[in-house]
Every structure is written in C-alpha cells, then in structure tokens.
Design an enzyme around this catalytic site. Structure first.
Site, PDB file in Angstrom:
ATOM      1  N   CYS A  46       1.001  -1.198   0.153  1.00  0.00           N
ATOM      2  CA  CYS A  46       0.087   0.056   0.020  1.00  0.00           C
ATOM      3  C   CYS A  46       0.905   1.294   0.074  1.00  0.00           C
ATOM      4  O   CYS A  46       0.444   2.409  -0.191  1.00  0.00           O
ATOM      5  CB  CYS A  46      -0.954   0.179   1.334  1.00  0.00           C
ATOM      6  SG  CYS A  46      -1.940  -1.259   1.416  1.00  0.00           S
ATOM      7  N   GLU A  61      -1.041   2.211  13.151  1.00  0.00           N
ATOM      8  CA  GLU A  61      -0.334   1.088  13.851  1.00  0.00           C
ATOM      9  C   GLU A  61       1.059   1.362  13.913  1.00  0.00           C
ATOM     10  O   GLU A  61       2.018   1.879  13.512  1.00  0.00           O
ATOM     11  CB  GLU A  61      -0.476  -0.089  12.557  1.00  0.00           C
ATOM     12  CG  GLU A  61      -2.091  -0.406  12.468  1.00  0.00           C
ATOM     13  CD  GLU A  61      -2.357  -1.448  11.476  1.00  0.00           C
ATOM     14  OE1 GLU A  61      -1.648  -1.672  10.572  1.00  0.00           O
ATOM     15  OE2 GLU A  61      -3.559  -2.364  11.855  1.00  0.00           O
TER      16      GLU A  61
HETATM   17  C1  SIN Z   1       0.851  -2.659   3.319  1.00  0.00           C
HETATM   18  O1  SIN Z   1       1.336  -2.771   2.196  1.00  0.00           O
HETATM   19  O2  SIN Z   1      -0.208  -2.802   3.510  1.00  0.00           O
HETATM   20  C2  SIN Z   1       2.145  -2.436   4.353  1.00  0.00           C
HETATM   21  C3  SIN Z   1       3.323  -2.189   3.939  1.00  0.00           C
HETATM   22  C4  SIN Z   1       4.397  -1.933   5.184  1.00  0.00           C
HETATM   23  O3  SIN Z   1       3.982  -2.157   6.402  1.00  0.00           O
HETATM   24  O4  SIN Z   1       5.343  -1.399   4.939  1.00  0.00           O
END
Ligand code: SIN
Length: 490
Positions: free
Chosen positions: A289, A468
């Site tokens: 993401c 988080e």
């Molecule tokens: C994600 O893609 O949801 C998390 C990516 C990350 O924790 O670096």
C-alpha cells in the site's frame, strides 16, 4: 517437507481456543511462482468464526487481568520464537506469497519487531490526573483494553500485518481473532503454532481460515461480542466493512489503499533518489500500500534520473523467490498481472512511452509462469492518465515531469488517497514546505523505506484511519475511562 527445519510449523487447520480445528472441505494454497500446491488447509466458515469469537470473549477476563509485565513476558517469548524460526517462517512465506526469500525473512523480522515493540510499550499504558473544577472532586483517567478484537488481513504481508495488529491488541490486554487471506494462511497458522509454544493462553490468539469472505466477515464486523474491528486491504472493501461495523458502533481502524507520489526535485541527490525509488517501488513486486505509485521528476533532473533509474531497475532479477539471486518475485496471481497489464496498455494508448519492459528483464533460473510481470517503467506519463489515479499494485513506475514545487504538490495531492508519500531534496526550506504541504499520513524525506515498528503507520483521506506501530498503535485497542471522585471536602 518443503525443506523446513521444523515441519511442525506447517499447519493445516484453523487455530481456535488453543486447538486445531478441521473442517469438511479444504482450501488449496498454491505457490504463485510455480502454480504448484504448497499445502491444503481446512476451509472454516461462519460456525468456526463464531466459535473463535466466543473463545476470545471467554479468554478476555483472565488475559486482561494479567499484569502488563506478565503479558510482556509472553509476547517476548513469542518474538524470540519467531526470530529463532525466521528461516522456516521466511520459507513458508515465500512458498505461499512469492516474495524473494531474503525479503520474506525481512518480513518475519519486521513482523516480530512489532511483537517486541508492543511487549515493551504495553508497560506504558499511562493514565492521567486532571485538575477538577471544584475542590471536592478529583478527576482521574484510566485506560482499559477494549475487549475482543477482530481482524481481516491481506496476502501481501502474511506475517507482518497480523503481527502489527495482534501485538498491539494482546499487549493492551485484548484478545484477538484474525481471518487471514486465503491465498496466504500458512504464515498465520505458523504464528499461531509459535504463540501456543510461547504459552499464550487458549482463546487469546485465534486464526480462522476460510473462503467464505462475506459470511466470516459479517460475523467479525457485526458480532455484538467484538468490540473492535481492524482491516488492512483495499479502500473499496474497507468502506463496506466500515458500514457493517456501524450496526454495533464498533471502534474501527483501517489501513487501506494508497497512491504514493515519489517526488524528485532538481536539487536532489539523484543517486540517493534512484536507490529510494527502487526500494519503494519494487519491494514485494510493487504490491504494498505504501509502494511508490507515481514518480514526479522536476524538469532539470528528468534525463539524469530516468537514465539512472532505468539502469538500476534493469538489474533486478525476476524469478522464483526461492532461487539464489532473485530480487523480484511473481505477483500474487495471473489475474493481478492482467489487471496491471491493462493499466500499462491504457497508458501507452494515452501517449506514454515504454522505457523498460518485458524484453529487458534479467531472469532467474526457473521458467516463469503467467504470474510474473517484468519490472516496467513508463515515461511521458501525465496526471490525466488513468495510471496516475489508480493504485497499480504491481512493478510499474510511471514517470511524470513537473516544473515547479507548487505544481508537484498539487499533482501529488490530486488523489483521494493519503497513505505514504516520498520526496528528495537538499533544500531545507523546501523540505519543510513540501513535508507540510503533502496530504499524506507518512512522508519519506530522502528515504524510500519508511516502515518500522517505532513509527506510526497509517493514512489520511480514503487511505484509512488509526495508526499501527509506535506509541500511538495502542490507542486503537484501549478505552479511555474518566473517573470522577466526589465528596472529598468533608
Ligand atoms: C501494506 O502494504 O499494507 C503494508 C506495508 C508496510 O507495512 O510497509
């Protein structure tokens, strides 16, 4: 089997209330690199999800009554076991998800770091005292675990996305039920095996694996006994899960889609920017993401950056993540490849040029199947093209040029998403202006890899809510309770 040092880590049943539950049918877990079966896992459903929620509810009283130090000791043992089994856990992760083994082992360390972090942070759930408006009163604020937490987690980080949520929940005194992605349940079940070995009591950490996404999701989002729901995945699915949570007014935290800009200003250290873009874009074959989605380069740096970036991406070795020397693995499925290829074709039809593609790839030893997509670079992309407004979720870099700082910020913010962003500059005034002007929850400044347990991970706008990791990561799992003590003046 699968060359594991400890074959007991490969589990095939859901883990509910401290025991392994089989179901009538199975789910096949296939290796995206080869299409071959890795393992079969029992296909749980609504009934097992309900059982897991009941188990978490029953376990809550004793778990929340433990001292923070007692919970911390158990979490640290879990962390130690994850690290002691890093090799096997990494192998399981590569087999089911595809990322190169070194990257998979990196994910195990990343996931474990959240468990270690929250094992410590759980000891610092401080309350407050507040001056009362009259002398006969005292105001005290305490924080208490919210209760049963339900989670749905994605296939792109089969270990770390569970660890990041579960560690915060358990450290706060909550109990936990997770439904991992059906493509990658083996990492989740291996975590359950290690949680059990660590001595985490029955019912505190439950994993239900099943392909009834709608039915199981309904239990987790609408159940009266679930106090909080947390999800990592697409914005579209997140929106409908949020609306399901409304029926019981659950606390929700959402880590949703992104459309990260990566801005290179004329005054940037171009070699550093190339290295940052490489890691930010091609980590996990572009399936995160926070992956760079658009590279914006100022006109004066365009030629130099593009040449160096193309050369660096050309050096990536595409192949089976278990093969020596492979630095970029398959995508999760042939369908995902098809979706990304359509975005590439659309961009070319809309006027973009292919600066790097299939014909330029370095390949590993294995024959590549239809889940592979070569690292791709598109130049001449403009902000009105569809690729600039869609989350690519694949190994494709669209390069957009811009003239001024204000234009860069405007293009960067022209999205409904607001998760990660990156920029490279050596001008301190610009660094502050741009950092403050970007509408994103996370900003990498001269840095392409921003995720770690100490930092608050999360987004603005339609990229979600809540944070988080970090000291803020506990907030989502705690209730603030205000105690008003009166009658103190007699
Ligand atoms: C994600 O893609 O949801 C998390 C990516 C990350 O924790 O670096």
């Amino acid at each position: 089997m699968h060359n594991l040092n400890d074959p007991q880590l490969l589990k095939s049943f859901s883990y509910i209330n401290g025991s392994w539950h089989s179901s009538a049918s199975d789910i096949a877990v296939n290796n995206p690199a080869t299409g071959k079966l890795v393992a079969k896992v029992s296909n749980a459903g609504i009934a097992e999800t309900e059982l897991a929620v009941q188990a978490a509810k029953a376990a809550f009283k004793a778990w929340s009554a433990k001292s923070a130090n007692e919970r911390s000791a158990l979490l640290r043992t879990w962390f130690n076991l994850m690290m002691a089994n890093q090799e096997d856990l990494g192998r399981i992760l590569t087999l089911e998800q595809g990322k190169p083994l070194a990257e998979a082992k990196g994910e195990i360390a990343y996931g474990a770091a959240f468990i270690e972090w929250f094992a410590e942070e759980g000891k610092r759930v401080y309350g407050d005292t507040i001056p009362a408006p009259s002398g006969d009163k005292r105001i005290v604020v305490i924080k208490q675990p919210i209760g049963v937490v339900a989670a749905i987690t994605p296939w792109n980080f089969p270990n770390a996305m569970i660890a990041r949520k579960a560690a915060a929940a358990l450290a706060s005194g909550c109990t936990f039920v997770v439904r991992p992605a059906t493509q990658t349940p083996l990492s989740a079940l291996a975590m359950a095996e290690l949680a059990e070995r660590a001595g985490i009591p029955a019912g505190v950490f439950n994993v239900v694996v099943g392909d009834d996404a709608r039915g199981m999701g309904k239990v987790l989002t609408e159940h009266e006994d679930v106090a909080k729901f947390t999800f990592t995945g697409s914005t579209g699915v997140g929106k409908s899960l949020i609306s399901q949570c409304a029926s019981t007014v659950k606390k929700v935290s959402m880590e949703l889609g992104g459309n990260a800009p990566f801005i290179v200003f004329d005054d940037a250290d171009i070699d550093a920017a190339v290295a940052g873009a490489l890691v930010s874009k091609y980590r996990n074959a572009g399936q995160t993401c926070v992956c760079t989605n658009r590279i914006l380069v100022q006109e004066g740096a365009l030629v130099q950056f593009t040449e160096k970036f193309v050369a660096a991406v050309k050096d990536l070795v595409l192949g089976n993540g278990l093969d020596e020397g492979v630095t970029i693995g398959p995508m999760i499925s042939a369908q995902a490849v098809g979706d990304v290829k359509r975005l590439i074709d659309d961009s070319i039809n809309q006027g973009a040029q292919l600066a790097l593609g299939e014909d330029d790839s370095k390949l590993g030893d294995s024959k590549l199947g239809d889940s592979f997509l070569a690292p791709t670079i598109l130049t001449g992309v403009t902000n009105d093209m569809s690729i600039a407004h869609n989350e690519i979720f694949g190994p494709v870099s669209p390069i957009i040029s811009f003239k001024t700082e204000a234009e860069a910020i405007a293009i960067a913010n022209d999205t409904e998403f607001g998760l990660a962003s990156y920029f490279y500059s050596r001008d301190i005034g610009r660094i502050w202006r741009v950092a403050e002007g970007l509408d994103f929850g996370m900003v990498g400044i001269n840095e392409g890899l921003i995720s770690n347990a100490a930092a608050p991970f999360g987004g603005m706008k339609q990229s979600g809510n809540g944070r988080e990791g970090s000291k803020y990561g506990l907030d989502d799992y705690l209730e603030i309770k205000y105690l008003c003590m009166g009658g103190l003046d007699q």
